[in-house]
Scaffold this active site. Structure first.
Site, PDB file in Angstrom:
ATOM      1  CG  ASP A 273      -2.187   0.843   0.949  1.00  0.00           C
ATOM      2  OD1 ASP A 273      -3.281   0.244   0.864  1.00  0.00           O
ATOM      3  OD2 ASP A 273      -2.086   2.083   0.773  1.00  0.00           O
TER       4      ASP A 273
ATOM      5  CB  SER B 134       6.121   4.060 -10.277  1.00  0.00           C
ATOM      6  OG  SER B 134       6.524   3.257  -9.193  1.00  0.00           O
TER       7      SER B 134
ATOM      8  CG  ASN C 212      -7.436  -4.761  -4.007  1.00  0.00           C
ATOM      9  OD1 ASN C 212      -8.650  -4.929  -4.139  1.00  0.00           O
ATOM     10  ND2 ASN C 212      -6.932  -3.972  -3.045  1.00  0.00           N
TER      11      ASN C 212
ATOM     12  CB  SER D 226     -15.475  -1.710 -11.370  1.00  0.00           C
ATOM     13  OG  SER D 226     -16.602  -0.950 -11.020  1.00  0.00           O
TER      14      SER D 226
ATOM     15  CE1 TYR E 137     -12.403   2.305 -10.226  1.00  0.00           C
ATOM     16  CE2 TYR E 137     -14.734   1.996 -10.703  1.00  0.00           C
ATOM     17  CZ  TYR E 137     -13.597   1.633 -10.009  1.00  0.00           C
ATOM     18  OH  TYR E 137     -13.651   0.597  -9.101  1.00  0.00           O
TER      19      TYR E 137
ATOM     20  CE  LYS F 129     -11.151  -0.975 -11.068  1.00  0.00           C
ATOM     21  NZ  LYS F 129      -9.958  -1.696 -10.578  1.00  0.00           N
TER      22      LYS F 129
HETATM   23  N1  NAD Z   1     -15.551  -1.519  -3.010  1.00  0.00           N
HETATM   24  C1  NAD Z   1     -16.253  -1.854  -4.086  1.00  0.00           C
HETATM   25  O1  NAD Z   1     -17.481  -2.062  -4.019  1.00  0.00           O
HETATM   26  C2  NAD Z   1     -15.577  -2.001  -5.403  1.00  0.00           C
HETATM   27  C3  NAD Z   1     -16.377  -2.198  -6.544  1.00  0.00           C
HETATM   28  C4  NAD Z   1     -15.757  -2.401  -7.769  1.00  0.00           C
HETATM   29  C5  NAD Z   1     -14.370  -2.391  -7.856  1.00  0.00           C
HETATM   30  N2  NAD Z   1     -13.625  -2.156  -6.743  1.00  0.00           N
HETATM   31  C6  NAD Z   1     -12.161  -2.168  -6.893  1.00  0.00           C
HETATM   32  O2  NAD Z   1     -11.599  -2.960  -5.853  1.00  0.00           O
HETATM   33  C7  NAD Z   1     -10.300  -2.465  -5.526  1.00  0.00           C
HETATM   34  C8  NAD Z   1     -10.204  -2.210  -4.033  1.00  0.00           C
HETATM   35  O3  NAD Z   1     -11.134  -1.192  -3.696  1.00  0.00           O
HETATM   36  P1  NAD Z   1     -11.556  -0.850  -2.174  1.00  0.00           P
HETATM   37  O4  NAD Z   1     -13.009  -0.595  -2.210  1.00  0.00           O
HETATM   38  O5  NAD Z   1     -11.013  -1.851  -1.245  1.00  0.00           O
HETATM   39  O6  NAD Z   1     -10.800   0.569  -2.002  1.00  0.00           O
HETATM   40  P2  NAD Z   1     -10.122   1.234  -0.705  1.00  0.00           P
HETATM   41  O7  NAD Z   1     -10.046   2.687  -0.999  1.00  0.00           O
HETATM   42  O8  NAD Z   1     -10.810   0.790   0.548  1.00  0.00           O
HETATM   43  O9  NAD Z   1      -8.644   0.600  -0.693  1.00  0.00           O
HETATM   44  C9  NAD Z   1      -7.764   0.817  -1.756  1.00  0.00           C
HETATM   45  C10 NAD Z   1      -6.340   0.820  -1.234  1.00  0.00           C
HETATM   46  O10 NAD Z   1      -5.455   0.997  -2.363  1.00  0.00           O
HETATM   47  C11 NAD Z   1      -4.400   1.854  -1.954  1.00  0.00           C
HETATM   48  N3  NAD Z   1      -3.803   2.485  -3.129  1.00  0.00           N
HETATM   49  C12 NAD Z   1      -4.374   3.385  -3.956  1.00  0.00           C
HETATM   50  N4  NAD Z   1      -3.524   3.750  -4.919  1.00  0.00           N
HETATM   51  C13 NAD Z   1      -2.384   3.035  -4.729  1.00  0.00           C
HETATM   52  C14 NAD Z   1      -1.147   2.959  -5.420  1.00  0.00           C
HETATM   53  N5  NAD Z   1      -0.877   3.731  -6.513  1.00  0.00           N
HETATM   54  N6  NAD Z   1      -0.200   2.103  -4.962  1.00  0.00           N
HETATM   55  C15 NAD Z   1      -0.429   1.348  -3.847  1.00  0.00           C
HETATM   56  N7  NAD Z   1      -1.585   1.399  -3.160  1.00  0.00           N
HETATM   57  C16 NAD Z   1      -2.563   2.229  -3.590  1.00  0.00           C
HETATM   58  C17 NAD Z   1      -5.052   2.844  -1.009  1.00  0.00           C
HETATM   59  O11 NAD Z   1      -4.092   3.481  -0.153  1.00  0.00           O
HETATM   60  C18 NAD Z   1      -6.045   1.960  -0.251  1.00  0.00           C
HETATM   61  O12 NAD Z   1      -5.504   1.447   0.960  1.00  0.00           O
HETATM   62  C19 NAD Z   1     -10.077  -1.233  -6.391  1.00  0.00           C
HETATM   63  O13 NAD Z   1      -9.366  -1.597  -7.561  1.00  0.00           O
HETATM   64  C20 NAD Z   1     -11.486  -0.812  -6.770  1.00  0.00           C
HETATM   65  O14 NAD Z   1     -11.526  -0.061  -7.951  1.00  0.00           O
HETATM   66  C21 NAD Z   1     -14.183  -1.960  -5.523  1.00  0.00           C
END
Ligand code: NAD
Length: 284
Positions: free
Chosen positions: A37, A66, A90, A142, A155, A159
Site C-alpha cells: 500500500d 510506477s 487490487n 468493476s 474509471y 476497469k
Molecule cells: N468496493 C467496491 O465495491 C468495489 C467495486 C468495484 C471495484 N472495486 C475495486 O476494488 C479495488 C479495491 O477497492 P476498495 O473498495 O477496497 O478501495 P479502498 O479505498 O478501501 O482501498 C484501496 C487501497 O489501495 C491503496 N492504493 C491506492 N492507490 C495506490 C497505489 N498507486 N499504490 C499502492 N496502493 C494504492 C489505497 O491506499 C487503499 O488502501 C479497487 O481496484 C477498486 O476499484 C471496488
C-alpha cells in the site's frame, strides 16, 4: 491445513478495504503475504494484524503504477519469502466527474493506478512465474467497466481495460501454467462510502474474499481468463456475449440493417432498468 499452505501472495492496496480483507484471508489459509500500500502506516497495520494472528506478512509501500514500484513488489516477495505464487492487482482510487468536467489530471490519475499498474506490477511477477512453474494473477474490474456509470468515464475505461488485459494475458500464460482472472467485487469500503446504507448492509467487506480464495487455490482447477462478480454473498461469472445476429442477403444496405434491427434480429432486448442499476440476480 490451509487452502494455500506454503504459497506466497502479493496483494496491492492491502492497507485497507478489500485488499486488507484478501491479505488476511490468504494468510489465514496458509500463505505468506506481501502487503502493498502506498500508505506505509496502513500497510504496516495490516502486516501487524496478520502476524498477531499467527500469519506471515511483509510490507511493501510502493506506488504500483510506477515501474520501480511494480518491480519492488517482486523484490519484496523474493527477499522476504523466496518466491511468489499469487499476485492480486487490487489497489485503486476514484476521481469521479461528469465527462464535461473531467480534468486531464483526473483521467491520468485513474489510468496510472488502474491501468499502468497492470503493466508495471504484473510484468516482473509474470516473468518470474514463467520461469518458476506458474502461478495465479487476479486483476480487479468493476461494474463501472462492465456496464458503465455516470461520472466514471475515466474509471470505467480503466476497469474495462482490465478485462482486455486479463483475456490476453490468460492466453499468453496458459503455456507457462499461469492462470489469470478478473474479479468484479462489491463491498462497503472507503471507496464506496458514498453508497446508500442499504448497499453497505448488503455488501459486507468479508463476503468477497471466499471467491478470491477459490480463484487462487487448486479448488478452481485449470480455470483461467474469466471474470467473476462477487459481493454480498453472491458470485457469478460475467462475460460479454454477441447476439446471434442477422445474416443479410448478398447485396444489402444500411436500410436492411435498420429493418433487421427493428425486427429484433441484431440487438439484445433492453433489460428492465432495475436489473441495470442494481447488482446481482437479487435485482431481477
Ligand atoms: N468496493 C467496491 O465495491 C468495489 C467495486 C468495484 C471495484 N472495486 C475495486 O476494488 C479495488 C479495491 O477497492 P476498495 O473498495 O477496497 O478501495 P479502498 O479505498 O478501501 O482501498 C484501496 C487501497 O489501495 C491503496 N492504493 C491506492 N492507490 C495506490 C497505489 N498507486 N499504490 C499502492 N496502493 C494504492 C489505497 O491506499 C487503499 O488502501 C479497487 O481496484 C477498486 O476499484 C471496488
Amino acid at each position: 491445513m490451509g487452502l494455500i499452505d506454503g504459497k506466497v501472495a502479493i496483494v496491492t492496496g492491502a492497507g485497507a478495504g478489500l485488499g486488507q480483507s484478501y491479505a488476511r484471508a490468504l494468510a489465514a489459509e496458509g500463505a505468506s503475504v506481501v502487503v502493498n500500500d502506498f500508505s506505509a502506516k496502513a500497510a504496516e497495520a495490516t502486516v501487524q494484524d496478520i502476524v498477531a494472528s499467527g500469519g506471515k506478512a511483509a510490507a511493501n509501500i510502493a506506488d504500483v503504477g510506477s515501474l520501480e514500484g511494480g518491480a519492488s513488489l517482486l523484490e519484496t516477495a523474493l527477499a522476504a519469502f523466496g518466491r511468489v505464487d499469487i499476485l492480486v492487482n487490487n489497489a485503486g482510487i476514484l476521481r469521479d466527474a461528469s465527462f464535461v468536467k473531467m480534468e486531464e489530471s483526473q483521467w491520468e490519475a485513474i489510468m496510472h493506478v488502474h491501468l499502468k499498474a497492470l503493466y508495471a506490477s504484473t510484468k516482473p511477477v509474470f516473468g518470474w512465474m514463467k520461469d518458476n512453474g506458474g502461478g495465479v494473477i487476479v486483476n480487479t474490474t468493476s461494474t463501472a467497466g462492465i456496464r458503465g456509470n455516470f461520472g466514471q468515464t475515466n474509471y470505467g475505461t480503466a476497469k474495462c481495460g482490465t478485462i482486455g488485459f486479463t483475456n490476453s494475458l490468460a492466453i499468453e500464460g496458459r503455456k507457462y501454467g499461469i492462470r489469470v482472472w478478473n474479479i468484479a467485487p462489491a463491498a462497503a469500503t472507503a471507496l464506496t462510502a458514498h453508497m446508500p446504507d442499504e448497499y453497505k448492509r448488503q455488501f459486507h467487506i468479508d463476503r468477497v474474499a471466499p471467491t478470491l480464495l477459490y480463484m487462487v487455490s487448486e479448488l478452481s482447477g485449470e480455470q483461467s481468463g474469466k471474470t467473476l462478480m462477487a459481493g454480498g454473498g453472491w458470485v457469478g461469472e460475467c462475460r460479454f456475449e454477441v447476439h446471434a445476429g442477422y445474416v443479410p442477403e448478398e447485396a444489402f444496405s444500411a436500410h436492411d440493417i435498420a429493418r433487421a434491427a427493428g425486427e429484433g434480429k441484431i440487438f439484445f432486448p433492453e433489460r428492465p432498468a432495475k436489473w441495470v442499476t442494481a447488482y446481482g440476480p437479487q435485482a431481477e
